[in-house]
Scaffold this active site. Structure first.
Site, PDB file in Angstrom:
ATOM      1  N   HIS A 195      -3.810  -5.345  -5.803  1.00  0.00           N
ATOM      2  CA  HIS A 195      -4.001  -4.583  -7.031  1.00  0.00           C
ATOM      3  C   HIS A 195      -5.334  -4.936  -7.695  1.00  0.00           C
ATOM      4  O   HIS A 195      -6.030  -4.066  -8.202  1.00  0.00           O
ATOM      5  CB  HIS A 195      -2.843  -4.850  -7.998  1.00  0.00           C
ATOM      6  CG  HIS A 195      -1.532  -4.349  -7.493  1.00  0.00           C
ATOM      7  ND1 HIS A 195      -0.995  -3.135  -7.859  1.00  0.00           N
ATOM      8  CD2 HIS A 195      -0.646  -4.885  -6.612  1.00  0.00           C
ATOM      9  CE1 HIS A 195       0.156  -2.949  -7.244  1.00  0.00           C
ATOM     10  NE2 HIS A 195       0.395  -4.001  -6.476  1.00  0.00           N
ATOM     11  N   GLU A 215     -10.257  -0.115   4.204  1.00  0.00           N
ATOM     12  CA  GLU A 215     -11.341  -0.938   4.750  1.00  0.00           C
ATOM     13  C   GLU A 215     -11.526  -0.680   6.239  1.00  0.00           C
ATOM     14  O   GLU A 215     -12.649  -0.642   6.745  1.00  0.00           O
ATOM     15  CB  GLU A 215     -11.053  -2.415   4.479  1.00  0.00           C
ATOM     16  CG  GLU A 215     -11.226  -2.808   3.023  1.00  0.00           C
ATOM     17  CD  GLU A 215     -10.622  -4.160   2.666  1.00  0.00           C
ATOM     18  OE1 GLU A 215     -10.641  -4.505   1.466  1.00  0.00           O
ATOM     19  OE2 GLU A 215     -10.132  -4.860   3.574  1.00  0.00           O
ATOM     20  N   HIS A 225      -1.205  -4.932   8.558  1.00  0.00           N
ATOM     21  CA  HIS A 225       0.071  -4.693   7.876  1.00  0.00           C
ATOM     22  C   HIS A 225       0.113  -3.326   7.206  1.00  0.00           C
ATOM     23  O   HIS A 225       1.147  -2.931   6.673  1.00  0.00           O
ATOM     24  CB  HIS A 225       0.317  -5.787   6.840  1.00  0.00           C
ATOM     25  CG  HIS A 225      -0.644  -5.740   5.679  1.00  0.00           C
ATOM     26  ND1 HIS A 225      -2.004  -5.647   5.837  1.00  0.00           N
ATOM     27  CD2 HIS A 225      -0.431  -5.762   4.336  1.00  0.00           C
ATOM     28  CE1 HIS A 225      -2.591  -5.626   4.656  1.00  0.00           C
ATOM     29  NE2 HIS A 225      -1.663  -5.685   3.733  1.00  0.00           N
ATOM     30  N   GLN A 259       4.375  -0.226   3.010  1.00  0.00           N
ATOM     31  CA  GLN A 259       3.567  -0.271   4.231  1.00  0.00           C
ATOM     32  C   GLN A 259       4.137   0.564   5.374  1.00  0.00           C
ATOM     33  O   GLN A 259       3.384   1.085   6.205  1.00  0.00           O
ATOM     34  CB  GLN A 259       3.363  -1.734   4.645  1.00  0.00           C
ATOM     35  CG  GLN A 259       2.502  -2.502   3.643  1.00  0.00           C
ATOM     36  CD  GLN A 259       2.637  -4.013   3.749  1.00  0.00           C
ATOM     37  OE1 GLN A 259       3.178  -4.534   4.724  1.00  0.00           O
ATOM     38  NE2 GLN A 259       2.160  -4.721   2.735  1.00  0.00           N
ATOM     39  N   ALA A 263       6.824  -3.666   0.966  1.00  0.00           N
ATOM     40  CA  ALA A 263       6.376  -2.669  -0.011  1.00  0.00           C
ATOM     41  C   ALA A 263       6.354  -1.281   0.641  1.00  0.00           C
ATOM     42  O   ALA A 263       7.291  -0.900   1.333  1.00  0.00           O
ATOM     43  CB  ALA A 263       5.026  -3.067  -0.611  1.00  0.00           C
ATOM     44  N   GLN A 275     -12.512 -10.242   5.542  1.00  0.00           N
ATOM     45  CA  GLN A 275     -12.008  -9.055   6.244  1.00  0.00           C
ATOM     46  C   GLN A 275     -13.007  -7.903   6.260  1.00  0.00           C
ATOM     47  O   GLN A 275     -13.208  -7.258   7.290  1.00  0.00           O
ATOM     48  CB  GLN A 275     -10.687  -8.603   5.600  1.00  0.00           C
ATOM     49  CG  GLN A 275     -10.083  -7.365   6.250  1.00  0.00           C
ATOM     50  CD  GLN A 275      -8.644  -7.161   5.887  1.00  0.00           C
ATOM     51  OE1 GLN A 275      -7.796  -7.995   6.188  1.00  0.00           O
ATOM     52  NE2 GLN A 275      -8.341  -6.068   5.219  1.00  0.00           N
ATOM     53  N   ASP A 311      -3.044  -0.482 -14.186  1.00  0.00           N
ATOM     54  CA  ASP A 311      -2.366  -0.517 -12.892  1.00  0.00           C
ATOM     55  C   ASP A 311      -0.993   0.159 -13.003  1.00  0.00           C
ATOM     56  O   ASP A 311      -0.431   0.296 -14.097  1.00  0.00           O
ATOM     57  CB  ASP A 311      -2.208  -2.003 -12.521  1.00  0.00           C
ATOM     58  CG  ASP A 311      -1.561  -2.216 -11.184  1.00  0.00           C
ATOM     59  OD1 ASP A 311      -2.297  -2.221 -10.199  1.00  0.00           O
ATOM     60  OD2 ASP A 311      -0.331  -2.383 -11.131  1.00  0.00           O
ATOM     61  N   TRP A 351      -2.669  -0.534   1.639  1.00  0.00           N
ATOM     62  CA  TRP A 351      -3.621   0.564   1.467  1.00  0.00           C
ATOM     63  C   TRP A 351      -5.071   0.074   1.416  1.00  0.00           C
ATOM     64  O   TRP A 351      -5.962   0.716   1.962  1.00  0.00           O
ATOM     65  CB  TRP A 351      -3.288   1.384   0.228  1.00  0.00           C
ATOM     66  CG  TRP A 351      -4.042   2.680   0.165  1.00  0.00           C
ATOM     67  CD1 TRP A 351      -4.870   3.119  -0.820  1.00  0.00           C
ATOM     68  CD2 TRP A 351      -4.031   3.721   1.160  1.00  0.00           C
ATOM     69  NE1 TRP A 351      -5.380   4.364  -0.514  1.00  0.00           N
ATOM     70  CE2 TRP A 351      -4.873   4.750   0.700  1.00  0.00           C
ATOM     71  CE3 TRP A 351      -3.388   3.876   2.400  1.00  0.00           C
ATOM     72  CZ2 TRP A 351      -5.100   5.929   1.436  1.00  0.00           C
ATOM     73  CZ3 TRP A 351      -3.621   5.034   3.129  1.00  0.00           C
ATOM     74  CH2 TRP A 351      -4.466   6.042   2.647  1.00  0.00           C
ATOM     75  N   ASN A 352      -5.327  -1.083   0.793  1.00  0.00           N
ATOM     76  CA  ASN A 352      -6.696  -1.609   0.778  1.00  0.00           C
ATOM     77  C   ASN A 352      -7.188  -1.862   2.202  1.00  0.00           C
ATOM     78  O   ASN A 352      -8.301  -1.477   2.563  1.00  0.00           O
ATOM     79  CB  ASN A 352      -6.774  -2.917  -0.015  1.00  0.00           C
ATOM     80  CG  ASN A 352      -6.650  -2.686  -1.493  1.00  0.00           C
ATOM     81  OD1 ASN A 352      -7.213  -1.753  -2.038  1.00  0.00           O
ATOM     82  ND2 ASN A 352      -5.911  -3.543  -2.170  1.00  0.00           N
TER      83      ASN A 352
END
Length: 478
Positions: free
Chosen positions: A21, A377, A369, A394, A392, A354, A118, A372-373
C-alpha cells in the site's frame, strides 16, 4: 518535467500499513511534487514493528523537496490486535486507532486542500468532511478487483450463504466473471471480522470525490469501460475514476550484497534468469519450500531466489516486518542445495531490489505471488510471469494475468495435494524460459511494456488523467 504554475496547493496522502500500500501511494505523492509542483504531506501509520524495507522507503534521500513524511502519533494496539489475528483485521485495527489523531494532525500541517486515502483508511472521509477537505480514494489493486469491490455490497444483499459455495462464477456487470475458488481471502467467510472490515471500507467508496486507479487503458480496457458505461456502475453512483498507472517504484538504493546480485546478473545472457520472489510478506510452508528448491534445481535454469524462513502457520508471515526477519537459509533449504546451484542460481535472504532485477535485460521470467505492485513491475519490465498466488486478492490477479491479459502461466497442483510438486515447478520454469508459450507471453508483455510508457508520456492517457485532477485542484485553490 514540472508543470510550472503560480499556485502550490497542499495535498495530504495516507496509506494503510504494508509495503504493497505504501509503495504506490508514495510514488503517487512523488509524482504530485515532481511533475506538478504540488506540496505533499505523506502521513505514515506506525505498526510498532521494525520494517527495514519500509524505513528505507520513507526516509530515502531521494525523496523530492516538497514531500514531507509526517508520522502519525504511534498507538498501542496490543489490546485490539495480535500476531495470530488475520492480516486485514490486524491492519484495520491499527488504522482505526491511528486515525483518531488525524483531525489534529491535519490542522497542525495547515489543513490541506485535498486528501488522497488508501482503500482501508476510509475513517478519513468523516474527518475530512468536518474540515471541508476534498477526499479522493486510491485503489492499490487492479481495476478488475475494483469492479468486484464496487459490486460486493450488492452481492452481500442478494446472496445467501457463502460466496465460495456458489455453483457458478460470479458475474460482475460488464466484466470477466470471477470463479468462487479465485475469490480473495477476505470474502470467503462472511461471518468473520475480516469480511466485515472489508465490506465496511468498500461500501464507503462512493463517498470519494474521485478514485485513482493504478492501471492504464491498454492493460484493463474492459473493466474501465464497464465502470464508465455500464448502468450498474453509473447508478451506484461511482465517483469519477482516473486511471493513472502504472505507478511503480522508480529508484532503489542498493546495499553491497544487492550490488553483488546486479553484478552477477550483468554476466548472464539476455532473458536467461528466472527471478523468484513472493512479495513483501509472502512465505511458503516448509514442505513447499523444499519442493521449490528441487524444482528450480531440476529445471536447470539460471535463477535468483529471494528466500524467507518457512511458515506453516501463515502465507504472509513477514507482512508487517518485511526486511527485518533474520534467518539462515542453510537451516531450511535442502542439504547441499546452495553448493549444487553455485554459478547457476543465487539465493538472497528476505529481500531483493526487485525493480532493478525486473528491469535488467538478463531477467527473462518472474515467479511471483501476483500482488498488484509486483505484477505492474513485471509488466513494466517486459517480463512474463509464473503465477504463484498466496493471499488477499492474488488469486483474482493470477486468473486475470493468465486468462485475460496473457502474460502469465499458473502451475497446477495435483488433486488432493497441499503443495505444488517439484516436477510441476520444473515444467513451468522451462515453459516460461525456453518454450514457445513463454516466447508468446514475452512478446505480449513487451507490447504492454511499450503501452505503459506511452500511457505515462506527456500525451498519454494516464498522464492526462493525472494532469486533469491537478488542474482541478489548482483552480479550486485560486
Amino acid at each position: 518535467m514540472v508543470v510550472a504554475e503560480s499556485s502550490q496547493p497542499h495535498t495530504a496522502v495516507i496509506a494503510s500499513p504494508g509495503l504493497g500500500h505504501v509503495i504506490p501511494l508514495l510514488e503517487f505523492a512523488k509524482r504530485l511534487v515532481s511533475n506538478y509542483g504540488i506540496r505533499v504531506s505523506f502521513l505514515s501509520i506506525s505498526t510498532n514493528e521494525a520494517s527495514t524495507a519500509l524505513d528505507k522507503l520513507l526516509h530515502s534521500p531521494t525523496l523530492p523537496h516538497g514531500l514531507d513524511v509526517v508520522d502519525l502519533p504511534p498507538v498501542d494496539v496490543s489490546a485490539v490486535t495480535s500476531d495470530d489475528i488475520p492480516v486485514l483485521t490486524r491492519l484495520c485495527a491499527i488504522v482505526e486507532e491511528s486515525l483518531k489523531s488525524l483531525k489534529s494532525v491535519l490542522l497542525e500541517i495547515g489543513k490541506p486542500k485535498a486528501m488522497v486515502i488508501d482503500l482501508f483508511c476510509t475513517q478519513a472521509f468523516q474527518v475530512c468532511n468536518e474540515l471541508s477537505i476534498q477526499t479522493y480514494s486510491f485503489c492499490t489493486p487492479s481495476v478488475s478487483f475494483f469492479t468486484f469491490a464496487l459490486y460486493l455490497p450488492t452481492l452481500d444483499r442478494e446472496v445467501e450463504g457463502e460466496f465460495i459455495d456458489l455453483p457458478e462464477p460470479i458475474e460482475i456487470p460488464g466484466c470477466s466473471p470471477v470463479r468462487p475458488e479465485d475469490l480473495l481471502d477476505q470474502v470467503r467467510d462472511r461471518k468473520i471480522d475480516e469480511y466485515k472490515w472489508f465490506l465496511l471500507h468498500i461500501s464507503r467508496l462512493p463517498l470519494a470525490s474521485g478514485i485513482f486507479l493504478n492501471s492504464w487503458e491498454e492493460l484493463e480496457p474492459v473493466p474501465l469501460k464497464a465502470i464508465r458505461e455500464h448502468p450498474f456502475f453509473l447508478q451506484i453512483p461511482t465517483p469519477p475514476i482516473y486511471a493513472i498507472g502504472p505507478l511503480t517504484k522508480q529508484d532503489e538504493t542498493l546495499s553491497a550484497s544487492e550490488e553483488e546480485c546486479m553484478a552477477w546478473l550483468d554476466k548472464q545472457p539476455p532473458d536467461s534468469v528466472l527471478f523468484v520472489a513472493l512479495g513483501s510478506g509472502g512465505t511458503l510452508t516448509a514442505e513447499q519450500l523444499t519442493e521449490m528448491a528441487w524444482g528450480l534445481e531440476l529445471s536447470q535454469q539460471r535463477f535468483i531466489w529471494v528466500v524467507r524462513k518457512p511458515s506453516d502457520a501463515s502465507a504472509y508471515a513477514t507482512f508487517f516486518n518485511v526486511g527485518s526477519d533474520v534467518n539462515d537459509p542453510k537451516a531450511y533449504l535442502p542439504e547441499g542445495f546452495l553448493g549444487r546451484i553455485q554459478g547457476v542460481g543465487m539465493v538472497l535472504q528476505s529481500w531483493a531490489p526487485q525493480v532493478a532485477i525486473l528491469r535488467h535485460p538478463s531477467t527473462g521470467g518472474f515467479l511471483s505471488h501476483c500482488g498488484w505492485n509486483s505484477s505492474l513491475e513485471s509488466i513494466s519490465g517486459g517480463v512474463p510471469m509464473i503465477a504463484w498466488p498466496l493471499y488477499a486478492e492474488q488469486k483474482m490477479n493470477a486468473a486475470m494475468l493468465t486468462e485475460d491479459i496473457g502474460v502469465a502461466v499458473k502451475p497446477v497442483m495435483e488433486p488432493g495435494k497441499k503443495v505444488i510438486r517439484r516436477e510441476e515447478i520444473e515444467r513451468v520454469a522451462r515453459l516460461v524460459m525456453e518454450g514457445e508459450e513463454g516466447n508468446v507471453m514475452r512478446h505480449r508483455v513487451k507490447e504492454l511494456k511499450d503501452g505503459a510508457y506511452r500511457a505515462l508520456d506527456e500525451v498519454g492517457s494516464s498522464y492526462n488523467s493525472f494532469a486533469y485532477v491537478v488542474r482541478q485542484w489548482k483552480k479550486a485553490d485560486n
